[in-house]
Every structure is written in C-alpha cells, then in structure tokens.
Design a protein around this motif. Structure first.
Motif, PDB file in Angstrom:
ATOM      1  N   LYS A  65       0.845  -1.186   0.000  1.00  0.00           N
ATOM      2  CA  LYS A  65       0.000   0.000   0.000  1.00  0.00           C
ATOM      3  C   LYS A  65       0.891   1.251   0.000  1.00  0.00           C
ATOM      4  N   PRO A  66       1.700   1.393  -1.053  1.00  0.00           N
ATOM      5  CA  PRO A  66       2.605   2.544  -1.079  1.00  0.00           C
ATOM      6  C   PRO A  66       1.846   3.837  -1.353  1.00  0.00           C
ATOM      7  N   ARG A  67       2.308   4.922  -0.758  1.00  0.00           N
ATOM      8  CA  ARG A  67       1.706   6.238  -1.023  1.00  0.00           C
ATOM      9  C   ARG A  67       2.399   6.907  -2.203  1.00  0.00           C
ATOM     10  N   TYR A  68       3.564   6.381  -2.573  1.00  0.00           N
ATOM     11  CA  TYR A  68       4.392   7.072  -3.560  1.00  0.00           C
ATOM     12  C   TYR A  68       4.718   6.196  -4.763  1.00  0.00           C
ATOM     13  N   MET A  69       4.778   6.854  -5.909  1.00  0.00           N
ATOM     14  CA  MET A  69       5.381   6.215  -7.081  1.00  0.00           C
ATOM     15  C   MET A  69       6.527   7.088  -7.556  1.00  0.00           C
ATOM     16  N   TRP A  70       7.645   6.437  -7.831  1.00  0.00           N
ATOM     17  CA  TRP A  70       8.882   7.100  -8.225  1.00  0.00           C
ATOM     18  C   TRP A  70       9.213   6.712  -9.656  1.00  0.00           C
ATOM     19  N   ILE A  71       9.387   7.683 -10.524  1.00  0.00           N
ATOM     20  CA  ILE A  71       9.877   7.411 -11.873  1.00  0.00           C
ATOM     21  C   ILE A  71      11.230   8.073 -11.998  1.00  0.00           C
ATOM     22  N   GLY A  72      12.263   7.252 -12.079  1.00  0.00           N
ATOM     23  CA  GLY A  72      13.614   7.802 -12.050  1.00  0.00           C
ATOM     24  C   GLY A  72      14.488   7.230 -13.137  1.00  0.00           C
ATOM     25  N   CYS A  73      15.735   7.675 -13.147  1.00  0.00           N
ATOM     26  CA  CYS A  73      16.722   7.167 -14.101  1.00  0.00           C
ATOM     27  C   CYS A  73      17.238   5.812 -13.608  1.00  0.00           C
ATOM     28  N   SER A  74      17.612   4.953 -14.559  1.00  0.00           N
ATOM     29  CA  SER A  74      18.164   3.642 -14.209  1.00  0.00           C
ATOM     30  C   SER A  74      19.533   3.735 -13.550  1.00  0.00           C
ATOM     31  N   ASP A  75      20.155   4.891 -13.629  1.00  0.00           N
ATOM     32  CA  ASP A  75      21.498   5.118 -13.068  1.00  0.00           C
ATOM     33  C   ASP A  75      21.628   4.490 -11.670  1.00  0.00           C
ATOM     34  N   SER A  76      22.686   3.694 -11.499  1.00  0.00           N
ATOM     35  CA  SER A  76      22.867   2.937 -10.245  1.00  0.00           C
ATOM     36  C   SER A  76      23.108   3.842  -9.043  1.00  0.00           C
ATOM     37  N   ARG A  77      23.413   5.106  -9.311  1.00  0.00           N
ATOM     38  CA  ARG A  77      23.705   6.025  -8.203  1.00  0.00           C
ATOM     39  C   ARG A  77      22.460   6.722  -7.662  1.00  0.00           C
ATOM     40  N   VAL A  78      21.301   6.375  -8.199  1.00  0.00           N
ATOM     41  CA  VAL A  78      20.071   7.059  -7.784  1.00  0.00           C
ATOM     42  C   VAL A  78      19.013   6.056  -7.294  1.00  0.00           C
ATOM     43  N   PRO A  79      19.292   5.418  -6.149  1.00  0.00           N
ATOM     44  CA  PRO A  79      18.354   4.418  -5.624  1.00  0.00           C
ATOM     45  C   PRO A  79      17.205   5.067  -4.859  1.00  0.00           C
ATOM     46  N   ALA A  80      15.989   4.865  -5.344  1.00  0.00           N
ATOM     47  CA  ALA A  80      14.810   5.563  -4.816  1.00  0.00           C
ATOM     48  C   ALA A  80      14.656   5.415  -3.301  1.00  0.00           C
ATOM     49  N   ASN A  81      14.686   4.184  -2.810  1.00  0.00           N
ATOM     50  CA  ASN A  81      14.405   3.960  -1.388  1.00  0.00           C
ATOM     51  C   ASN A  81      15.442   4.604  -0.469  1.00  0.00           C
ATOM     52  N   GLN A  82      16.710   4.401  -0.794  1.00  0.00           N
ATOM     53  CA  GLN A  82      17.759   4.920   0.087  1.00  0.00           C
ATOM     54  C   GLN A  82      17.757   6.433   0.170  1.00  0.00           C
TER      55      GLN A  82
END
Ligand code: CO
Length: 220
Positions: free
Chosen positions: A36-53
C-alpha cells in the motif's frame, strides 16, 4: 568503492533478512498481505540514484519505475501500465519524476552523442532540448546540462499529466499529486523543481512557473 561478488550478494541478503527479522519481528510477513505505497517514483536507471535509500523509504512504501533518463512516453506500454497500476489499483497519492544532475542520457541528448540503441530512446530528451532551445542557448555546457536535467523532469511530469490514466483519475476526483524533482550526485540532495501538479487545472501554471524557475537559476 567495493566490488561485491555474486556470492557476497547472497551473503549480504541473508544478513539483511536476518537483521530485519531480529530488529522488527514480523516485518516481512506484515508486507505479505498487501502493498500500500503512497508514492510512485519514476527515475533514471542510473545505479547512483536508488529511490528507497535517497528518501528513507522502506520496502512497501514506494512503487518504482526506472529507465534511461527518466522518460515518460505515452506509447510506452511498460511505463504507462506501471503508472496505471499505481494510480488505479494501489491508489498512490504522489507520483514523482526524479531526474538527476550529471545524467549521461541527458548529456548524450545535449551533445547528439551516439551511445547505441538508446539513441532512439534519448530522442525524447532531444525533443525537450529543442522545445527549450531558447532557454538553453548561450549557456556553458555544465549549466546547459544541469538545466536540461531539470527541464527533462519537468516535461516528463507534463507527459504524465496528459496521459489518459491521470486525466481519468483527476476527472473522477481522485487525489493524486505529480512532482518534478532533480537529485544531485554531488551531495545526495534532492532539489524540488516546484513542478507540483495537484489536478488538471493547476497544470499549465505549475509548468510555466517551474520552467521560469529553471531560467532564473541558470541566469544567476
Ligand atoms: Co541518468
């Protein structure tokens, strides 16, 4: 930088799972019932940009879609079905497009560099470049690159807003806010681009203001 072997990945996984269960008994079984997430993240695949962390969000708290240069194309069934599931089924409240400064895909678009099959994908970022050519003109490369990373995130928010998924959700009164952000690899901080869209009525004004802010940043 450590370069972990595959065996080490499994070892880390076992340690992590054991630690989670020890510190917070029932964490995994609690998530089994539903996400039941409140958020959706659309980001770059770049390994340096991890959504959760980056955002301190845990498993179960953010629904994620990533691709090269965080592009949202209305004919991309992969991205669109992810958005549709998030909005219609999971009922996320916030959907953020998160670009990042120093994005290689954006730089390739800026310089017309050939990198492979992704050239065709990056064409969408070139469309953003061409749309804002006046704003980008005359800036040195670093500023132009930063500005295009920001503009690209802003324009992708616009694309989401124009999708049938969002148009239908807003038409039935569902509360979903769109956001445009840009992450810095240099210091780990997220810049709010103020492309914040609460409904279809707020879209044009949010877009105008967000683009004006980009322009004012680069002219400093
Ligand atoms: Co990137």
């Amino acid at each position: 930088m450590t370069t972990a072997s595959i065996d080490e990945l499994f070892a880390h996984n076992q340690e992590w799972a054991a630690r989670m269960e020890r510190d917070r008994p029932g964490f995994f079984t609690g998530l089994l019932a539903q996400q039941k997430p409140r958020y959706m993240w659309i980001g770059c695949s770049d390994s340096r940009v991890p959504a959760n962390q980056i955002t301190g969000l845990e498993p179960g708290e953010v629904f994620v879609h990533r691709n090269i240069a965080n592009v949202v194309v209305p004919t991309d069934l992969n991205c669109l079905s992810t958005i549709q599931y998030a909005v219609d089924q999971l009922k996320v409240e916030h959907l953020m497009v998160v670009g990042h400064y120093g994005c290689g895909g954006v730089l390739a678009a800026l310089q017309d560099a050939r990198i492979g099959l992704a050239d065709n994908w990056i064409r969408h970022v070139k469309d953003v470049r061409d749309k804002h050519s006046e704003l980008l003109e005359g800036l040195d490369l670093q500023w132009r690159h930063d500005a295009l990373c920001e503009l690209n995130a802003i324009e992708q928010v616009l694309n989401i807003a124009h999708s049938t998924v969002m148009q239908d959700a807003w038409a039935r009164g569902q509360k979903v806010q769109l956001h445009g952000w840009c992450y810095s690899l240099t210091n780990g901080l997220i810049t709010n681009l103020h492309m914040t869209v609460p409904d279809v009525a707020g879209l044009e004004e949010a877009h105008r203001q967000a683009v004006a802010e980009v322009a004012s940043r680069v002219r400093k």
